[in-house]
Design a protein around this motif. Structure first.
Motif, PDB file in Angstrom:
ATOM      1  N   GLN A 210       0.855  -1.134  -0.039  1.00 40.86           N
ATOM      2  CA  GLN A 210      -0.021   0.122   0.099  1.00 40.86           C
ATOM      3  C   GLN A 210       0.910   1.205  -0.024  1.00 40.86           C
ATOM      4  N   PRO A 211       0.809   1.764  -1.242  1.00 43.88           N
ATOM      5  CA  PRO A 211       1.678   2.958  -1.307  1.00 43.88           C
ATOM      6  C   PRO A 211       1.025   4.341  -0.357  1.00 43.88           C
ATOM      7  N   SER A 212       0.031   4.304  -0.120  1.00 44.26           N
ATOM      8  CA  SER A 212      -0.638   5.475   0.719  1.00 44.26           C
ATOM      9  C   SER A 212      -1.983   4.953   1.135  1.00 44.26           C
ATOM     10  N   GLY A 213      -2.507   5.711   2.220  1.00 37.27           N
ATOM     11  CA  GLY A 213      -3.882   5.317   2.889  1.00 37.27           C
ATOM     12  C   GLY A 213      -4.387   6.386   3.492  1.00 37.27           C
ATOM     13  N   ARG A 214      -5.867   5.970   4.050  1.00 43.05           N
ATOM     14  CA  ARG A 214      -6.588   6.957   4.726  1.00 43.05           C
ATOM     15  C   ARG A 214      -6.667   6.672   5.921  1.00 43.05           C
ATOM     16  N   TYR A 215      -6.298   7.775   6.936  1.00 43.01           N
ATOM     17  CA  TYR A 215      -6.143   7.664   8.352  1.00 43.01           C
ATOM     18  C   TYR A 215      -6.753   8.687   9.073  1.00 43.01           C
ATOM     19  N   ASN A 216      -7.118   8.233  10.472  1.00 40.42           N
ATOM     20  CA  ASN A 216      -7.743   9.210  11.190  1.00 40.42           C
ATOM     21  C   ASN A 216      -6.342   9.674  12.011  1.00 40.42           C
ATOM     22  N   VAL A 217      -6.070  10.853  11.650  1.00 42.65           N
ATOM     23  CA  VAL A 217      -4.671  11.405  12.723  1.00 42.65           C
ATOM     24  C   VAL A 217      -5.292  12.541  13.565  1.00 42.65           C
ATOM     25  N   ASP A 218      -5.496  12.166  14.864  1.00 35.76           N
ATOM     26  CA  ASP A 218      -5.881  13.105  15.975  1.00 35.76           C
ATOM     27  C   ASP A 218      -4.642  13.480  16.449  1.00 35.76           C
ATOM     28  N   CYS A 219      -5.010  15.041  17.001  1.00 37.52           N
ATOM     29  CA  CYS A 219      -3.742  15.771  17.662  1.00 37.52           C
ATOM     30  C   CYS A 219      -4.044  14.988  19.215  1.00 37.52           C
ATOM     31  N   ASN A 220      -2.949  14.645  19.666  1.00 40.52           N
ATOM     32  CA  ASN A 220      -2.648  13.887  20.957  1.00 40.52           C
ATOM     33  C   ASN A 220      -1.674  14.631  22.008  1.00 40.52           C
ATOM     34  N   CYS A 221      -1.526  15.640  21.673  1.00 40.45           N
ATOM     35  CA  CYS A 221      -0.291  16.315  22.276  1.00 40.45           C
ATOM     36  C   CYS A 221      -0.859  16.621  23.921  1.00 40.45           C
ATOM     37  N   ASP A 222       0.185  16.798  24.700  1.00 39.13           N
ATOM     38  CA  ASP A 222       0.036  17.068  26.087  1.00 39.13           C
ATOM     39  C   ASP A 222      -0.052  18.807  26.651  1.00 39.13           C
ATOM     40  N   GLY A 223      -0.225  19.524  25.290  1.00 36.33           N
ATOM     41  CA  GLY A 223      -0.323  21.000  25.650  1.00 36.33           C
ATOM     42  C   GLY A 223      -1.472  21.329  26.224  1.00 36.33           C
ATOM     43  N   SER A 224      -1.346  22.593  26.586  1.00 36.33           N
ATOM     44  CA  SER A 224      -2.509  23.046  27.540  1.00 36.33           C
ATOM     45  C   SER A 224      -3.567  23.653  26.545  1.00 36.33           C
ATOM     46  N   HIS A 225      -4.888  23.395  26.566  1.00 33.55           N
ATOM     47  CA  HIS A 225      -5.783  24.048  25.874  1.00 33.55           C
ATOM     48  C   HIS A 225      -6.889  24.496  26.529  1.00 33.55           C
ATOM     49  N   ASP A 226      -7.339  25.810  26.482  1.00 32.11           N
ATOM     50  CA  ASP A 226      -8.719  26.430  27.196  1.00 32.11           C
ATOM     51  C   ASP A 226      -9.572  25.455  27.071  1.00 32.11           C
ATOM     52  N   ASP A 227     -10.552  25.288  27.690  1.00 34.72           N
ATOM     53  CA  ASP A 227     -11.741  24.576  27.797  1.00 34.72           C
ATOM     54  C   ASP A 227     -11.548  22.970  27.853  1.00 34.72           C
ATOM     55  N   GLU A 228     -10.456  22.629  27.862  1.00 32.89           N
ATOM     56  CA  GLU A 228     -10.038  21.062  27.738  1.00 32.89           C
ATOM     57  C   GLU A 228     -10.411  20.438  29.001  1.00 32.89           C
ATOM     58  N   ASP A 229     -11.156  19.483  28.960  1.00 31.98           N
ATOM     59  CA  ASP A 229     -11.485  18.754  30.176  1.00 31.98           C
ATOM     60  C   ASP A 229     -10.200  17.606  30.389  1.00 31.98           C
ATOM     61  N   ASP A 230     -10.004  17.249  31.748  1.00 31.01           N
ATOM     62  CA  ASP A 230      -8.915  16.482  32.059  1.00 31.01           C
ATOM     63  C   ASP A 230      -8.917  15.077  31.344  1.00 31.01           C
ATOM     64  N   GLU A 231      -9.987  14.582  30.631  1.00 31.44           N
ATOM     65  CA  GLU A 231      -9.956  13.379  29.964  1.00 31.44           C
ATOM     66  C   GLU A 231      -9.698  13.471  28.568  1.00 31.44           C
ATOM     67  N   ARG A 232      -9.459  14.546  27.861  1.00 24.58           N
ATOM     68  CA  ARG A 232      -9.207  14.489  26.562  1.00 24.58           C
ATOM     69  C   ARG A 232      -7.648  15.079  26.328  1.00 24.58           C
ATOM     70  N   ASP A 233      -7.033  14.399  25.267  1.00 22.71           N
ATOM     71  CA  ASP A 233      -5.797  14.688  24.838  1.00 22.71           C
ATOM     72  C   ASP A 233      -5.857  15.794  23.699  1.00 22.71           C
ATOM     73  N   GLY A 234      -4.889  16.531  23.472  1.00 16.64           N
ATOM     74  CA  GLY A 234      -4.554  17.155  22.005  1.00 16.64           C
ATOM     75  C   GLY A 234      -5.543  18.509  21.916  1.00 16.64           C
ATOM     76  N   CYS A 235      -5.557  19.174  20.937  1.00 19.89           N
ATOM     77  CA  CYS A 235      -6.327  20.425  20.681  1.00 19.89           C
ATOM     78  C   CYS A 235      -7.677  19.934  20.077  1.00 19.89           C
ATOM     79  N   GLY A 236      -7.915  18.649  19.925  1.00 16.89           N
ATOM     80  CA  GLY A 236      -9.172  18.093  19.474  1.00 16.89           C
ATOM     81  C   GLY A 236      -9.338  18.106  17.790  1.00 16.89           C
ATOM     82  N   TRP A 237      -8.233  18.449  16.997  1.00 11.51           N
ATOM     83  CA  TRP A 237      -8.320  18.413  15.797  1.00 11.51           C
ATOM     84  C   TRP A 237      -7.914  17.088  15.156  1.00 11.51           C
ATOM     85  N   GLY A 238      -8.305  16.667  14.119  1.00 12.10           N
ATOM     86  CA  GLY A 238      -8.222  15.381  13.649  1.00 12.10           C
ATOM     87  C   GLY A 238      -9.590  14.643  13.582  1.00 12.10           C
TER      88      GLY A 238
END
Length: 114
Positions: free
Chosen positions: A76-104
């Motif tokens: 498979q030379p390419s594929g379609r994927y779900n790529v979620d931001c899973n950073c440990d950075g701080s994002h306002d309105d983020e609850d403690d159960e979520r990782d990342g900035c939400g995009w993906g």
């Protein structure tokens, strides 16, 4: 006014599954791969780690990408994927159960195998 990416101060946002959002996420992933802020590192046969700065928030993220292999060769030379931001950075309105900035989220992108 639209966000300018990357922006470490963006608030958590789970994007709506729309064509414009999908195009924006794909363009962000493509640009980050092209300029080296995101990289694909081989972990094993057909298995890669997509790691580096999230195109949206700029914090470090890491996502496992698995390209299909068959009969001992990569097929498979390419594929379609779900790529979620899973950073440990701080994002306002983020609850403690979520990782990342939400995009993906629901935005599926095409990744070419290096």
């Amino acid at each position: 006014m639209a966000e300018t990416w990357p922006d470490r101060s963006v608030e958590y946002e789970y994007p709506a599954s729309t064509e414009p959002n999908t195009r924006r996420w794909q363009a962000g992933i493509d640009a980050a791969l092209a300029d080296g802020t995101l990289q694909l590192s081989k972990k094993g046969r057909g298995l890669y780690d997509l790691h580096g700065a999230c195109p949206r928030c700029g914090h470090d993220m890491s996502v496992e990408i698995e390209f299909d292999v068959g009969m001992g060769i990569d097929v498979q030379p390419s594929g379609r994927y779900n790529v979620d931001c899973n950073c440990d950075g701080s994002h306002d309105d983020e609850d403690d159960e979520r990782d990342g900035c939400g995009w993906g989220g629901p935005l599926i992108v095409t990744i070419a195998k290096p």
